[in-house]
Scaffold this motif. Structure first.
Motif, mmCIF file in Angstrom:
data_model
loop_
_atom_site.group_PDB
_atom_site.id
_atom_site.type_symbol
_atom_site.label_atom_id
_atom_site.label_comp_id
_atom_site.label_asym_id
_atom_site.label_seq_id
_atom_site.Cartn_x
_atom_site.Cartn_y
_atom_site.Cartn_z
ATOM 1 N N ARG A 247 0.814 -1.248 -0.083
ATOM 2 C CA ARG A 247 0.117 -0.161 0.183
ATOM 3 C C ARG A 247 0.857 1.470 -0.071
ATOM 4 N N LEU A 248 2.033 1.313 0.818
ATOM 5 C CA LEU A 248 3.000 2.307 0.798
ATOM 6 C C LEU A 248 3.333 2.539 -0.398
ATOM 7 N N ASN A 249 3.914 1.615 -1.181
ATOM 8 C CA ASN A 249 4.654 1.659 -2.499
ATOM 9 C C ASN A 249 3.449 2.484 -3.529
ATOM 10 N N GLN A 250 2.195 1.935 -3.302
ATOM 11 C CA GLN A 250 1.122 2.630 -4.299
ATOM 12 C C GLN A 250 1.116 4.248 -4.052
ATOM 13 N N LEU A 251 0.846 4.246 -2.589
ATOM 14 C CA LEU A 251 0.684 5.782 -2.168
ATOM 15 C C LEU A 251 1.921 6.765 -2.424
ATOM 16 N N ARG A 252 3.045 6.167 -2.359
ATOM 17 C CA ARG A 252 4.253 6.943 -2.325
ATOM 18 C C ARG A 252 4.311 7.657 -3.861
ATOM 19 N N SER A 253 4.102 6.837 -4.883
ATOM 20 C CA SER A 253 4.131 7.490 -6.243
ATOM 21 C C SER A 253 3.277 8.653 -6.275
ATOM 22 N N THR A 254 1.995 8.742 -5.549
ATOM 23 C CA THR A 254 1.168 9.872 -5.802
ATOM 24 C C THR A 254 1.510 10.901 -4.938
ATOM 25 N N GLN A 255 1.719 10.645 -3.375
ATOM 26 C CA GLN A 255 1.896 11.489 -2.209
ATOM 27 C C GLN A 255 2.986 11.812 -1.978
ATOM 28 N N GLY A 256 4.118 11.089 -2.285
ATOM 29 C CA GLY A 256 5.379 11.225 -1.652
ATOM 30 C C GLY A 256 5.607 10.202 -0.264
#
Ligand SMILES: C[S@@+](CC[C@H](N)C(=O)[O-])C[C@H]1O[C@@H](n2cnc3c(N)ncnc32)[C@H](O)[C@@H]1O
Length: 244
Positions: free
Chosen positions: A26-35
């Protein structure tokens, strides 16, 4: 419980690894859009304990904290720093070994929960900071720094970033202080273990640290380093004689 037990502490602990893997995905997904920082905050906002560190269902993490605390050098520390403390469970263990402990995490929600959960421990405090931008007010203050399962969340984690980071962390140590690095380790050849090895080696070979000791448990690697405070007069002091 035998510390050298080569497999999971119990079959139930498989669930812990599955939950952790889900959080990391989930972190990997979010990182690309949110940092990275916002992604970490988002996983804490969505889940009271994203890595199930305090779940009573799993023994692995609890046992790990006990081992880490029990393997600290037998001395009383003045000021300990737990970098990337999450919910502060390991910070709480450290509080038995130090006059004061500061837990630091980039996720404000984690820090808010840690403050509530450990309000009964008088020598334990928590602050929100990003490891990549720690304030100079922390410099030279700590004779124990713990960094457990944190560094592989930093991006980019190339050699230059690791060099900058190890130097910055060394600046936080008081003379004679030590730093404990803890990261996931399974087999020497799996990619996550190779990444952990690379992180630990960057600290070991940094001119700011000298290697004290290293040990492995299923499934983590622990490296203890001393800060080199006499940087000008001391040659490189790592215990490995030659570097391949
Ligand atoms: C897997 S948890 C480990 C928590 C704790 N060290 C433990 O062993 O229970 C990783 C923690 O590192 C924190 N973290 C990741 N990147 C960080 C950064 N740049 N600055 C501060 N904390 C960070 C996360 O917010 C998360 O709480």
């Amino acid at each position: 419980m035998n510390e050298a037990m080569p497999f999971f502490m119990g079959l139930r602990d498989v669930g812990l690894f599955v939950r952790s893997a889900r959080t990391d995905a989930r972190l990997n997904q979010l990182r690309s859009t949110q940092g990275a920082a916002a992604a970490l905050e988002a996983v804490y906002a969505a889940n009271p304990d994203p890595w199930a560190a305090g779940s009573p269902h799993y023994r692995y993490q609890r046992r790990k904290y006990e081992v880490l605390a029990s393997r600290l050098p037998p001395r009383r520390f003045h000021h300990a720093l737990d970098l990337g403390c999450g919910l502060g469970l390991l910070s709480r263990h450290l509080a038995a070994h130090a006059d004061s402990v500061l837990g630091v995490d980039v996720a404000p929600t984690a820090i808010a929960r840690a403050r509530v959960q450990h309000a009964d421990v008088p020598n334990l405090a928590f602050e929100t900071h990003n490891i990549m931008a720690l304030p100079s007010s922390l410099d030279g203050r700590f004779d124990l720094i713990m960094i457990a399962d944190v560094l592989y969340y930093l991006f980019p984690l190339d050699d230059a970033a690791l060099k900058t980071l190890s130097r910055r962390i060394a600046q936080l140590l008081s003379p004679g202080g030590i730093c404990m690095l803890v990261n996931h380790y399974f087999f020497a050849f799996d990619s996550e273990s190779r990444r952990s090895r690379r992180i630990h080696d960057a600290f070991i070979w940094s001119s700011d640290f000298t290697l004290d000791s290293e040990y492995r448990r299923p499934f983590y690697l622990v490296t203890q380093l001393s800060g080199i405070s006499e940087r000008v007069t001391q040659p490189h002091k790592n215990n490995y004689a030659t570097r391949p």
